[in-house]
Design a protein around this motif. Structure first.
Motif, PDB file in Angstrom:
ATOM      1  N   ARG A 171      22.961 -27.149  22.020  1.00 47.70           N
ATOM      2  CA  ARG A 171      23.353 -27.969  23.170  1.00 47.70           C
ATOM      3  C   ARG A 171      23.192 -29.450  22.838  1.00 47.70           C
ATOM      4  O   ARG A 171      23.886 -30.291  23.407  1.00 47.70           O
ATOM      5  CB  ARG A 171      22.502 -27.628  24.396  1.00 47.70           C
ATOM      6  N   THR A 172      22.252 -29.733  21.948  1.00 50.03           N
ATOM      7  CA  THR A 172      21.971 -31.139  21.637  1.00 50.03           C
ATOM      8  C   THR A 172      22.361 -31.521  20.213  1.00 50.03           C
ATOM      9  O   THR A 172      22.614 -32.690  19.933  1.00 50.03           O
ATOM     10  CB  THR A 172      20.468 -31.433  21.830  1.00 50.03           C
ATOM     11  N   ARG A 173      22.418 -30.528  19.291  1.00 48.18           N
ATOM     12  CA  ARG A 173      22.764 -30.802  17.898  1.00 48.18           C
ATOM     13  C   ARG A 173      24.246 -30.512  17.668  1.00 48.18           C
ATOM     14  O   ARG A 173      24.768 -29.490  18.131  1.00 48.18           O
ATOM     15  CB  ARG A 173      21.924 -29.928  16.957  1.00 48.18           C
ATOM     16  N   VAL A 174      24.923 -31.386  16.959  1.00 46.26           N
ATOM     17  CA  VAL A 174      26.340 -31.175  16.659  1.00 46.26           C
ATOM     18  C   VAL A 174      26.475 -30.366  15.377  1.00 46.26           C
ATOM     19  O   VAL A 174      25.543 -30.276  14.567  1.00 46.26           O
ATOM     20  CB  VAL A 174      27.101 -32.511  16.528  1.00 46.26           C
ATOM     21  N   GLY A 175      27.647 -29.788  15.192  1.00 45.05           N
ATOM     22  CA  GLY A 175      27.910 -29.004  13.993  1.00 45.05           C
ATOM     23  C   GLY A 175      27.367 -27.599  14.092  1.00 45.05           C
ATOM     24  O   GLY A 175      26.821 -27.170  15.124  1.00 45.05           O
ATOM     25  N   LEU A 176      27.519 -26.862  13.014  1.00 48.60           N
ATOM     26  CA  LEU A 176      27.034 -25.489  12.964  1.00 48.60           C
ATOM     27  C   LEU A 176      25.509 -25.462  12.917  1.00 48.60           C
ATOM     28  O   LEU A 176      24.873 -26.418  12.448  1.00 48.60           O
ATOM     29  CB  LEU A 176      27.601 -24.779  11.734  1.00 48.60           C
ATOM     30  N   PRO A 177      24.894 -24.385  13.376  1.00 49.85           N
ATOM     31  CA  PRO A 177      23.439 -24.264  13.259  1.00 49.85           C
ATOM     32  C   PRO A 177      23.033 -24.138  11.794  1.00 49.85           C
ATOM     33  O   PRO A 177      23.891 -23.989  10.910  1.00 49.85           O
ATOM     34  CB  PRO A 177      23.134 -22.991  14.051  1.00 49.85           C
ATOM     35  N   PRO A 178      21.734 -24.176  11.485  1.00 49.59           N
ATOM     36  CA  PRO A 178      21.283 -24.149  10.088  1.00 49.59           C
ATOM     37  C   PRO A 178      21.703 -22.916   9.296  1.00 49.59           C
ATOM     38  O   PRO A 178      21.712 -22.954   8.065  1.00 49.59           O
ATOM     39  CB  PRO A 178      19.757 -24.223  10.212  1.00 49.59           C
ATOM     40  N   GLY A 179      22.049 -21.842   9.981  1.00 55.31           N
ATOM     41  CA  GLY A 179      22.446 -20.623   9.282  1.00 55.31           C
ATOM     42  C   GLY A 179      22.932 -19.585  10.275  1.00 55.31           C
ATOM     43  O   GLY A 179      22.986 -19.821  11.487  1.00 55.31           O
TER      44      GLY A 179
END
Length: 338
Positions: free
Chosen positions: A279-287
């Motif tokens: 919700r707050t971080r852009v792009g894909l999650p870490p994995g």
């Protein structure tokens, strides 16, 4: 009269010679390796109650020998054959004598089904394997975190094999269960179900295999209807490319001990420093956040283009896409989704 006796004696000698020749031929056929273009061992099943004599036709039908009569001859010569019901691995190039010896040995251990559910995380699989007494708790996670132990025709992520261990029902042998061998089977299933058939398409997609796996793992959790996943994939890829936060709440559940722990989930949503908070971080999650099926992998590979940029699910889990923030907020109010 003398000529008749001589002729009769000649006929008797010829008959004996013929029988002897046939016996020699049959004995040679018993010990001669079977001619087969494929030497790969194959499974042969002896059904409960099957007689040794009846196996000849079955062996011939499955390509292990050319003439069931040679099998019957060998049984006659042996006098008996003690065969147990079960599964056997036989070589198509074995002689009749070798087949009989193999079938007198112990059958293969019976396997039991292990159902790995779609979307499961490494920790979920580890928990069930441990509960069934196949491993010690944490053993599966530890092995799957060491990518260098395994082989694949594609790059394996160094942080672990989450997302690459294909979810389906596997037949496993409890006795002597090896977690590394099981993980290698799962990797090979991923390759067989998805990678091999779509390698060229993956290479042309403009996305890395790893990014496709990450996206597919979210789709597995986000959209219950496989037919709708390509549309959701198109929306999420568009958000990635535009630098928008994805807003996939399933990512904030990934590190929870219990996936449905709502209290801990809400705490995670409020944590802006959490790298899994999409919700707050852009792009894909870490994995990847779990094990995707081929439906989700193909949806991530073949997203549907649309004008939509947002979506939500109503109380009946029906997908409600929208083109902009205003439409999205209107749908949130209409279906009471917050």
């Amino acid at each position: 009269m003398k000529k008749i006796l001589v002729a009769l004696l000649v006929l008797i000698l010829l008959a004996v010679a013929g029988v002897g020749g046939a016996f020699w031929y049959a004995q040679k056929a018993v010990t001669t390796p079977h001619a087969s273009a494929d030497a790969t061992p194959k499974e042969f099943i002896v059904k409960k109650g099957a007689s040794a004599r009846s196996l000849g036709q079955q062996l011939q039908a499955q390509g292990f020998l050319d003439d069931a009569r040679v099998w019957r001859f060998h049984l006659w010569r042996r006098g008996s054959l003690n065969v147990k019901a079960g599964r056997f691995m036989l070589s198509p190039t074995s002689s009749v004598e070798q087949l009989a010896t193999a079938l007198e040995g112990p059958p293969l251990p019976e396997d039991v089904p292990f159902a790995m559910i779609e979307g499961w995380r490494l920790r979920d699989t580890d928990q069930v394997l441990a509960a069934q007494g196949l491993i010690k708790p944490g053993e599966y996670i530890a092995a799957a975190s060491r990518s260098e132990l395994f082989k694949a025709p594609f790059p394996l992520p160094t942080r672990g094999l989450e997302g690459y261990l294909y979810p389906e029902t596997y037949g496993i042998v409890v006795e002597g269960f090896k977690v590394e061998a099981f993980i290698q089977r799962q990797l090979e299933t991923f390759r067989a179900r998805f990678y091999d058939a779509h390698k060229a398409e993956i290479d042309k997609s403009g996305r890395s295999l790893h990014d496709i796996v990450v996206m597919a793992s979210m789709l597995e959790r986000e959209e219950p209807m496989p037919s709708q996943r390509p549309l959701v994939a198109g929306i999420l890829w568009k958000r990635v490319d535009k630098g928008f936060a994805l807003g996939v709440d399933a990512t904030s559940r990934y590190e929870l001990a219990e996936w449905n722990d709502r209290k801990e989930f809400l705490k995670r949503l409020r944590d802006k420093s959490d790298p899994w908070n999409s919700r707050t971080r852009v792009g894909l999650p870490p994995g990847p956040i779990g094990a995707p099926t081929v439906d989700s992998l193909l949806a991530a590979l073949r997203p549907t283009k649309s004008d939509f940029l947002y979506y939500l699910h109503d109380a009946q889990r029906i997908l409600r896409p929208s083109r902009n923030a205003q439409e999205h907020e209107a749908l949130r109010a209409k279906y009471n989704v917050y």
